[in-house]
Scaffold this motif. Structure first.
Motif, PDB file in Angstrom:
ATOM      1  N   UNK A  48      18.739  -0.842   2.256  1.00  0.00           N
ATOM      2  CA  UNK A  48      18.242   0.534   2.233  1.00  0.00           C
ATOM      3  C   UNK A  48      16.884   0.563   1.549  1.00  0.00           C
ATOM      4  N   UNK A  49      15.856   0.924   2.303  1.00  0.00           N
ATOM      5  CA  UNK A  49      14.502   1.059   1.768  1.00  0.00           C
ATOM      6  C   UNK A  49      14.272   2.518   1.399  1.00  0.00           C
ATOM      7  N   UNK A  50      13.963   2.766   0.130  1.00  0.00           N
ATOM      8  CA  UNK A  50      13.690   4.118  -0.345  1.00  0.00           C
ATOM      9  C   UNK A  50      12.228   4.176  -0.792  1.00  0.00           C
ATOM     10  N   UNK A  51      11.441   5.067  -0.182  1.00  0.00           N
ATOM     11  CA  UNK A  51      10.026   5.177  -0.529  1.00  0.00           C
ATOM     12  C   UNK A  51       9.802   6.411  -1.395  1.00  0.00           C
ATOM     13  N   UNK A  52       8.950   6.257  -2.390  1.00  0.00           N
ATOM     14  CA  UNK A  52       8.709   7.330  -3.359  1.00  0.00           C
ATOM     15  C   UNK A  52       7.870   8.449  -2.759  1.00  0.00           C
ATOM     16  N   UNK A  53       7.756   9.540  -3.511  1.00  0.00           N
ATOM     17  CA  UNK A  53       7.136  10.765  -2.996  1.00  0.00           C
ATOM     18  C   UNK A  53       5.666  10.599  -2.648  1.00  0.00           C
ATOM     19  N   UNK A  54       4.989   9.589  -3.212  1.00  0.00           N
ATOM     20  CA  UNK A  54       3.566   9.393  -2.961  1.00  0.00           C
ATOM     21  C   UNK A  54       3.294   8.361  -1.869  1.00  0.00           C
ATOM     22  N   UNK A  55       4.321   7.989  -1.113  1.00  0.00           N
ATOM     23  CA  UNK A  55       4.168   7.008  -0.041  1.00  0.00           C
ATOM     24  C   UNK A  55       4.303   7.696   1.311  1.00  0.00           C
TER      25      UNK A  55
ATOM     26  N   UNK B 238       0.810  -1.211   0.000  1.00  0.00           N
ATOM     27  CA  UNK B 238       0.000   0.000   0.000  1.00  0.00           C
ATOM     28  C   UNK B 238       0.844   1.261   0.000  1.00  0.00           C
ATOM     29  N   UNK B 239       0.157   2.382   0.093  1.00  0.00           N
ATOM     30  CA  UNK B 239       0.854   3.663   0.065  1.00  0.00           C
ATOM     31  C   UNK B 239       0.950   4.334   1.433  1.00  0.00           C
ATOM     32  N   UNK B 240       0.544   3.637   2.455  1.00  0.00           N
ATOM     33  CA  UNK B 240       0.712   4.117   3.823  1.00  0.00           C
ATOM     34  C   UNK B 240       1.389   3.011   4.615  1.00  0.00           C
ATOM     35  N   UNK B 241       2.618   3.240   5.016  1.00  0.00           N
ATOM     36  CA  UNK B 241       3.425   2.201   5.640  1.00  0.00           C
ATOM     37  C   UNK B 241       3.648   2.461   7.125  1.00  0.00           C
ATOM     38  N   UNK B 242       3.644   1.379   7.886  1.00  0.00           N
ATOM     39  CA  UNK B 242       3.986   1.432   9.302  1.00  0.00           C
ATOM     40  C   UNK B 242       5.440   1.021   9.481  1.00  0.00           C
ATOM     41  N   UNK B 243       5.924   1.129  10.700  1.00  0.00           N
ATOM     42  CA  UNK B 243       7.283   0.693  10.993  1.00  0.00           C
ATOM     43  C   UNK B 243       7.438  -0.798  10.696  1.00  0.00           C
TER      44      UNK B 243
END
Length: 315
Positions: free
Chosen positions: A152-159, A129-134
């Motif tokens: 290394x986890x990189x999340x995009x601008x819409x996450x 999804x686009x809303x992530x928890x720890x």
């Protein structure tokens, strides 16, 4: 997967952090002095040949991924397959981190640290999804290699990520994989649209504090150039305090590390709202202080130098 988490907030807030540190524990002068001292806490540092695995969550253009990939490749001064520009370089910047390992190796048989890029894992379908928890971040980090690795986890601008923009721009921690081996991981968010004034400064006007004209990003992407700043600081913290008992200043629950101890400092003469003296690319107008592979230029944060007990800039 067990873990601890250290956050990193970028921008002009370092003076407020420093002021808060002075007031951490007024009950004991000795304890306060311990908090204010940057110390080695007798734990492990990352050593040996460590692979960096990049886990791209969401939509990233190939040109954006290349900015980060070239930065990671630039960390190693022994890399010869691609032309590395002369100083000031990313590899020279990383030598301050190596000083921590040299200090520990004087008293132990531990080797030094070498980093190399190993794999890319693409999750363009937003599997969580686009809303992530720890918990989601830890699960994504677990997809990378779990032996002698930094994932290394990189999340995009819409996450959206739990705590992102409210109190952190990225974080690092550790976990145990299915094999029982312990590995380190980092998470960084792209703040281009969510909180550029907090996490992409100085390439965007600051959300708070003294206002000044933003600098031009050296790779013409404020979001990704901001992510590189965060990644650089968190890599330094991960290398020198991977499991919570390495080098840090202050209480273990809210430590200042090699990179975060110098937040907001990029060049000499810096002060709140001013990044310091920097180089400017004559063609693009981008501000930078380090050169890397493939002709890249980067703006990297100052690091706390254990030999001088001060924030060290490249020039």
């Amino acid at each position: 997967m067990a873990s601890f988490m250290f956050g990193y907030t970028l921008g002009v807030f370092f003076l407020f952090t420093a002021a808060a540190f002075v007031c951490l524990d007024a009950r004991s002068m000795d304890k306060t002095q311990d908090y204010m001292s940057f110390q080695y806490h007798k734990g492990a540092l990352l050593t040996g040949d460590i692979s960096i695995n990049l886990i791209w969550y969401g939509k990233f253009k190939p040109s954006q991924r290349a900015i980060v990939t070239d930065f990671v490749a630039s960390l190693s001064s022994s890399r010869r397959t691609t032309t590395v520009s002369k100083n000031p370089s990313v590899a020279t910047w990383w030598k301050t981190v190596e000083k921590y390992h040299h200090q520990v190796s004087k008293k132990t048989t531990r080797g030094l640290l070498t980093l190399s890029l190993r794999e890319h894992i693409l999750d363009e379908g937003y599997s969580m999804g686009k809303t992530l928890t720890e918990k989601n971040i830890k699960a994504l980090a677990g997809k990378g290699g779990q032996s002698y690795a930094i994932n290394v986890v990189l999340t995009s601008a819409d996450v959206a990520v739990q705590g992102f923009c409210m109190n952190r721009c990225g974080s690092h921690g550790s976990g145990f994989g299915s094999s029982g081996k312990k590995f380190a991981y980092i998470w960084i968010g792209n703040s281009e649209t969510q909180c550029p004034g907090q996490c992409a400064w100085p390439f965007h006007a600051p959300a708070y504090g003294p206002q000044g004209s933003p600098l031009t990003a050296p790779n013409n992407d404020a979001g990704l150039d901001g992510m590189v700043i965060n990644l650089a600081s968190l890599l330094a913290g991960t290398a020198t305090n991977p499991f919570g008992d390495g080098y840090y200043q202050g209480p273990k629950t809210a430590p200042l590390e090699a990179g975060s101890a110098c937040t907001g400092v990029y060049g000499k003469g810096s002060y709140p709202g001013y990044a310091g003296e920097l180089l400017v690319d004559a063609t693009t107008g981008g501000s930078y202080n380090a050169k890397g592979v493939n002709g890249r230029k980067y703006l990297l944060p100052a690091l706390f130098d254990p030999e001088t007990s001060a924030c060290s800039t490249l020039f």
